[in-house]
Design a protein around this motif. Sequence first.
Motif: not given
Length: 285
Positions: A162, A169, A172, A175
């Motif tokens: 990440m 991020d 990321k 998710k």
Amino acid sequence: MILIDIVKLGKQWIGDFQKFTGISDDEVSIIEGTDKFTAKRLNKPVVVTTIQTLSSMCKNDLLPTNPKVVEMMNANFGFIIIDEIHKSFGSPEFSKAAVMFSANKILGLSATPRKTSTAATDVLLSYFNNTILSPKYEKLSKLYCQIFHFNSGFERKTINWMSWGGRFDLNKYQKKLVESTPYLTMIKNIALLLKDKKKIIFIAHTVNILQSLIDYLVKEDVFNREELGLAIAGCSEDELKHMFVFSTYKMLTAGLSINRMDTIIYLTPPGASTTGIEQSSGGVD
């Protein structure tokens, strides 16, 4: 004329207008495409359309010889309201549409009249002669905020992934978040605690995250699918009438109001900017 950012806000605007003024359907025109942009439709006391429609209408021809530009000028609007001005102002579409603004009075509406940079904000304010009207209102309820902490259980290699390149991020992270058992359990317990007491709107950044959480909560028997609404681009008005609504930040920051809801659960972090929180919280009681 009322200029909106998304078509869905048109019916909301008309509903509010009729609620406070008693104006009839025959006195209102909602123009959703350039093919419907006619002199007859413009000849109404209230006309609602989008910045995108105005921009598409004139295309690359802003001269008085363009029939569509002529129709707009001949409409003689005395008052133009631009909703969510912070989003549309400065865009190429707005620049084209603004050429046809001939009203004596123009009002820009925004709960967060700021752009991403100070310079852009200054330009926005200068367009309105640096005049900001902040209406005074009486607080009818007290806002109560609760922050829930949890351990995601992410392995070190996932966290490194990440933060690859030295910058965290958020995409990321989001998710992987819906794969975290501690996170899913926390959301389930919060929903169970509040579902019989509150009218809840759940907010996340993407439709995929919303759909994953809906599937999980239905599977865990927290909700029945029939009582859940999914407020995303292109959804029907019926989705907003459910007892519990799942929505993206984008939908709520576009000015969508679901005034019968009294609780917001942020399923994913709003980010460093406060705009997401300010805009989304303004649509609930």
